[in-house]
Design an enzyme around this catalytic site. Structure first.
Site, PDB file in Angstrom:
ATOM      1  N   LEU A  91     101.303 -39.089 -19.889  1.00  8.09           N
ATOM      2  CA  LEU A  91     100.788 -40.284 -20.558  1.00  8.09           C
ATOM      3  C   LEU A  91     101.661 -40.666 -21.745  1.00  8.09           C
ATOM      4  CD1 LEU A  91      98.712 -42.468 -21.287  1.00  8.09           C
ATOM      5  CD2 LEU A  91      97.387 -40.702 -22.474  1.00  8.09           C
ATOM      6  N   THR A  92     101.880 -39.713 -22.664  1.00  9.94           N
ATOM      7  CA  THR A  92     102.597 -39.986 -23.909  1.00  9.94           C
ATOM      8  C   THR A  92     104.015 -40.491 -23.647  1.00  9.94           C
ATOM      9  OG1 THR A  92     101.317 -38.280 -25.034  1.00  9.94           O
ATOM     10  CG2 THR A  92     103.344 -38.982 -26.099  1.00  9.94           C
ATOM     11  N   GLY A 109     101.298 -42.980 -28.172  1.00 14.41           N
ATOM     12  CA  GLY A 109     100.599 -41.703 -28.301  1.00 14.41           C
ATOM     13  C   GLY A 109      99.096 -41.922 -28.232  1.00 14.41           C
ATOM     14  N   HIS A 151      96.569 -11.006 -44.822  1.00 11.79           N
ATOM     15  CA  HIS A 151      97.675 -10.096 -44.482  1.00 11.79           C
ATOM     16  C   HIS A 151      98.737 -10.046 -45.571  1.00 11.79           C
ATOM     17  CE1 HIS A 151      95.983 -10.058 -40.428  1.00 11.79           C
ATOM     18  NE2 HIS A 151      96.906  -9.203 -40.040  1.00 11.79           N
ATOM     19  N   GLU A 193      95.118 -34.030 -27.200  1.00 12.04           N
ATOM     20  CA  GLU A 193      93.767 -34.400 -26.740  1.00 12.04           C
ATOM     21  C   GLU A 193      93.112 -35.345 -27.747  1.00 12.04           C
ATOM     22  OE1 GLU A 193      92.062 -33.733 -23.956  1.00 12.04           O
ATOM     23  OE2 GLU A 193      93.436 -32.315 -23.011  1.00 12.04           O
TER      24      GLU A 193
END
Length: 379
Positions: free
Chosen positions: A124-125, A130, A337, A362
């Protein structure tokens, strides 16, 4: 809508073992080689993961939405690249055919996608298109019993391994009504590929341009056999895709929580494990709480989906919250961390890079906000 709780539990446990025993040990290799080992893809085929959402009549597992997100929660516990290779087969690649395909298209493609014989890809893009999916510029001109496609698609996942592309191309006038969905086999004349993209994260999930230069496909490649329905077809299956991605985000958040707790228990500073310091505990608590909230959202929306209810707002809300949430959890995981979290020998480093993409594809977070607000206004 869980149909058989015992069967689903057995499937979830099988996937959980596969993730922990086979996929997690391969994460470093995927990061190093930027590819998923072929033997693991074969094992995914054997487990039926390529056909989770494809109906049983076509060889798939036929999972309901609630069942699918429960499995996706387990798949999300490891590097996103592993899930991505099966993503299109369970998402737009198959669902578009399921909801709008002709009987012949279903009979031909769905069994092949369910077994993983064919890997699907969604094109699609474009370089200039976009979020505004209705503005695709790739053209498809009718020429007798064929269509001729011209245009470039960008950032296309699985392009290098796909056997078929669901291509959105313009057959009519401007806007969404002029967009048609085509099933384009990989070896169609006129299909070529650009260089592999060098991405921030999600190594092993290769993307590249797909270029159509006078690409000829038979007229029966149009999904459903009707021009101008491509945008509508895509919209019909977006809710399922957004809930799936949201569930994967929750699975990753759980992994990051577990990694953070394990590190905090063993890392000693100021004479005691850092897990005993309240500011570390606060970050752990926030991450656990947000992860739980995301899980609850996804499961509730999935259950509503299975009843046939309108869940456009709920699916967008789940995708928005969970994709943003996992970014915050990843950031805290690196912070817990300390300097080690910035080093590639610890998995939180690559997850920190990996999860950034979820806020973009999405539908970006901003697009989800627009959808949510629009649904609120129309209620």
């Amino acid at each position: 809508m869980i149909r058989d709780a015992d069967l689903l539990e057995a499937l979830a446990q099988t996937v959980q073992r596969f993730v922990r025993e086979r996929l997690m040990p391969a994460e470093a290799r995927v990061e190093e080689e930027n590819a998923i080992p072929p033997e693991l893809i074969d094992e995914m085929r054997e487990l039926g993961l390529f056909g989770m959402s494809i109906p049983e009549a076509f060889g798939g597992l036929g999972l309901t939405m609630e069942e699918e997100v429960i499995v996706a929660l387990e798949l999300g516990y490891t590097s996103p690249a592993f899930r991505s290779v099966i993503g299109t087969n369970n998402g737009i690649g198959s669902q578009g055919i399921i909801v709008d395909g002709t009987p012949a298209q279903k009979e031909y493609w769905l069994p092949r996608m369910a077994t993983g014989e064919v890997i699907g890809s969604f094109a699609l893009t474009e370089p200039d298109v976009g979020s505004d999916a209705g503005s695709v510029k790739t053209t498809a001109a009718r020429d007798g019993d064929h269509y001729v496609l011209n245009g470039t698609k960008r950032f296309i996942t699985n392009a290098q391994v796909a056997g078929v592309f669901t291509v959105m191309a313009r057959t009519g006038g401007p806007g969404p009504a002029g967009v048609t969905a085509f099933l384009v086999p990989r070896h169609s004349p006129g299909v070529s590929f650009g260089a592999v993209d060098k991405k921030m994260g999600q190594r092993g999930t290769n993307t590249c341009d797909v270029i159509f230069e006078n690409c000829r496909v038979a007229a029966d490649a149009v999904i459903g056999g009707v021009e101008g329905q491509g945008f509508k077809t895509a919209m019909k299956v977006l809710n399922r895709g957004r809930l799936h991605i949201a569930a994967v985000c929750v699975g990753i958040a759980q992994r990051l929580c577990d990694e953070s707790v394990a590190f905090a228990r063993n890392r000693v500073q100021f004479g005691k494990p850092i897990a005993e310091h309240q500011l570390i505990q606060a970050m752990l608590a926030d991450s656990a709480t947000e992860s739980y909230a995301g899980r609850s959202m996804v499961l509730e929306a999935a259950r509503r989906f299975d009843t046939g209810a309108r869940i456009i707002q709920q699916a967008a809300s789940a995708k928005l919250f969970c994709s943003e949430m996992v970014g915050r959890v990843a950031d805290r995981a690196v912070q817990i961390h300390g300097g080690a979290g910035y080093m590639q020998e610890y998995p939180v480093e690559h997850f920190y890079r990996d999860v950034r993409l979820f806020r973009l594809y999405e539908g970006t977070s901003q697009l989800q906000q627009i959808i949510i607000a629009r649904e609120m206004m129309n209620a």
